[in-house]
Design a protein around this motif. Structure first.
Motif: not given
Length: 585
Positions: A57-78
């Motif tokens: 965390i450190g000193q940061q309070r506001i976070w924007n975190v993205t998780v990405t999943v991909e394979n040879a046929l495509g890519k998705k994120a949340a």
């Protein structure tokens, strides 16, 4: 297939030093090895296990975190955008301990979330399984506590605690380990429920005292004993007392014919309970007679019959306005001594009750006594008797005497009991009769069909005290089978055993035959023996008129026959039959 968007993606912190992000995988892509889906976070994350990564965390309070999943046929994120102060998921409290009084408990615990203000919740599991939740608004750090009141003395409770962020609540922590605590002892609460049974003896009375813990009574202590005190109410004599351990629930004392006050209290290590009081009135000559009648079962109070139901035995009584309560007592095991006396109290407005007990069984007669109580004095009001369910009598009446004639038989079974030893109220008897060789059709009877289609003649006696019956219209010189059966509200047992009788010859017929055959024969023999005499008596020879003295007069003959001239006698009376006859003469 291309990968699905990661599901349930969220991030939270437990200690304000690290943020942990988790998600769940989508459906199967059916690609494996080098072509398997690859997950990555937008930040510099450490992923120690699948579907979970941590960030400093450190000193940061506001976070924007993205998780990405991909394979040879495509890519998705949340993506998850959040303030870390709003995503606090505390660790479970630990090191619970308590301080108790008889009705309160103060629970203390520690937690590892230093620097975080927490709002905690305590779960109290009651002995009856009921769960209570108590919230704590105390946010002092690092030690926390809560006080729970309204507890029962000397009672065991199970408690556990969980916490959440006080300022920006995100979610509860896990529960702490459960802690079992017991409150302190206190004075017993409520009164004992007490009752008595009085037996008259020479010089006084034996009083058997009973006590039990009423629904509102609590021992409030580890060990309990009972104190019984009795004293005369009319003078200042010194009271007598006995103490009993918790295993006892009755005792017997002797009192003389004076009025007595009896009190029973429960005692634990703290103090005595409030006393429960009974007043035994002075024994007058009349009351002593009533007591003796009650003890012997001969008292004049009528005993009414009651009926069993699916729920128990229904009892009703006539309420009296002078009483502040009613008591019903009975024996769970009336055939045993002691009979396990039970009692139940009812309010002043009650006039009926259903008495039930796990000890009640079909075929046993239970006797109930109803008392009215005012000022701790009880008076017998009514007596009831009944069965939970009546059964047929287990034994048939034993026919002790048989009186036979050529056309009737009288049966007697005087010793057959109709009292409480029976499995139901004996309502009467059935007498069954039938000839051995044929079905029965006696006058005044009803037909009774046995298994196998054989018929019996059935007679009913509706008075249970009538133990003698005469069956009439039998045939002489005939073999009969008979049986006597008692019946109750539960019916009667199947017919199994018969008694057999042989009716004698009809003596009147023999006498008639004697008169009809023997006597005429004797007369004929006598007549044959004296036939000359009989002939002379019954059929005498016709005498000759010439030999009769009536013709002893002077002879006047007409053709050799003597003729009486009218002039030869003086008639007493002369009658002329008719003119024709006169003319003839």
């Amino acid at each position: 297939e291309p990968p699905d968007t990661p599901k349930d993606f969220s991030c939270q912190t437990r200690d304000m030093r690290k943020v942990t992000c988790t998600w769940s995988q989508g459906g199967d892509t059916y690609l494996y090895g080098e072509n398997s889906p690859i997950y990555s976070l937008s930040e510099n994350a450490r992923c120690s296990k699948q579907c979970s990564c941590s960030l400093d965390i450190g000193q940061q309070r506001i976070w924007n975190v993205t998780v990405t999943v991909e394979n040879a046929l495509g890519k998705k994120a949340a993506t998850d955008v959040f303030n870390v102060n709003h995503r606090i998921y505390p660790t479970a409290p630990f090191q619970l301990w308590e301080k108790c009084t008889d009705t309160e408990m103060t629970l203390h615990w520690n937690h590892r979330n230093k620097g975080i203000e927490l709002f905690c919740q305590t779960e109290v599991l009651q002995p009856d399984g009921k769960v209570e939740l108590h919230n704590s608004s105390d946010v002092h750090l690092p030690h926390k506590s809560i006080t729970v009141g309204g507890l029962q003395p000397f009672t065991e409770y199970t408690v556990r605690v969980r916490c959440g962020a006080a300022e920006h609540f995100w979610r509860w922590s896990e529960w702490s380990e459960a802690l079992t605590v017991r409150t302190e002892e206190a004075t017993p609460s409520g009164k004992l429920d007490i009752w008595r049974e009085i037996t008259p003896v020479l010089g006084g009375r034996n009083v058997t005292l009973f006590w039990k813990q009423a629904p509102g009574f609590r021992a409030n202590g580890r060990s309990i004993s009972y104190e019984v005190i009795w004293e005369k109410t009319e003078d200042g004599s010194r009271p007598e007392s006995f103490s009993f351990s918790s295993v006892y629930n009755s005792t017997r004392i002797f009192i003389d014919n004076h009025s007595y006050r009896i009190s029973i209290m429960a005692k634990n290590n703290v103090n005595f309970s409030l006393p429960s009081v009974l007043i035994i009135s002075r024994a007058t000559e009349n009351s002593t007679k009533i007591l003796f009648r009650s003890f012997l079962g001969t008292e004049e109070l009528k005993e009414e019959r009651v009926n069993g139901t699916d729920d128990g035995i229904f009892i009703s009584w006539e309420p009296r306005c002078i009483y502040d309560s009613y008591i019903i007592d009975w024996c769970n095991f009336p055939k045993l001594q002691p009979c396990d006396l039970q009692w139940k109290r009812f309010g002043p407005n009650a006039s009926s009750a259903v008495i039930n007990s796990a000890a009640f069984v079909a075929g046993v007669r239970y006797n109930f006594r109803i008392y009215g109580s005012v000022g701790n004095k009880a008076s017998l009001l009514e007596k009831k008797t009944g069965y939970l369910r009546e059964l047929p009598p287990p034994l048939d009446p034993v026919v002790e005497k048989i009186e036979l004639t050529f056309n009737a038989v009288t049966l007697s079974w005087d010793s057959y009991p109709t009292n409480e030893s029976q499995s139901g109220f004996v309502k009467g008897y059935h007498v069954y009769v039938s000839p051995i060789q044929e079905n029965c059709s006696l006058k005044g009877s009803k037909k009774h069909i046995l298994s196998g289609d054989s018929e019996l003649c059935k007679y009913t006696i509706e008075n249970p005290e009538e133990k003698r019956y005469t069956v009439e219209h039998l045939m002489s010189n005939t073999k009969y089978k008979l049986v006597v059966k008692a019946y109750t509200g539960g019916g009667e047992t199947p017919i199994a055993n018969f008694i057999y009788i042989d009716t004698p010859y009809n003596s009147n017929t023999l006498y008639f035959l004697l008169l009809l055959v023997v006597i005429p024969t004797l007369i004929a023999a006598a007549c044959h023996w004296k036939k000359k005499w009989v002939k002379e008596c019954c059929c005498p020879a016709i005498p000759s008129p010439n030999k009769s003295k009536v013709l002893s007069f002077k002879e006047f003959k007409i053709d050799s026959e003597k003729v009486l001239k009218i002039s030869d006698c003086i008639p007493d009376m002369l009658a002329v039959d008719s003119k024709v006859e006169t003319q003839k003469l």
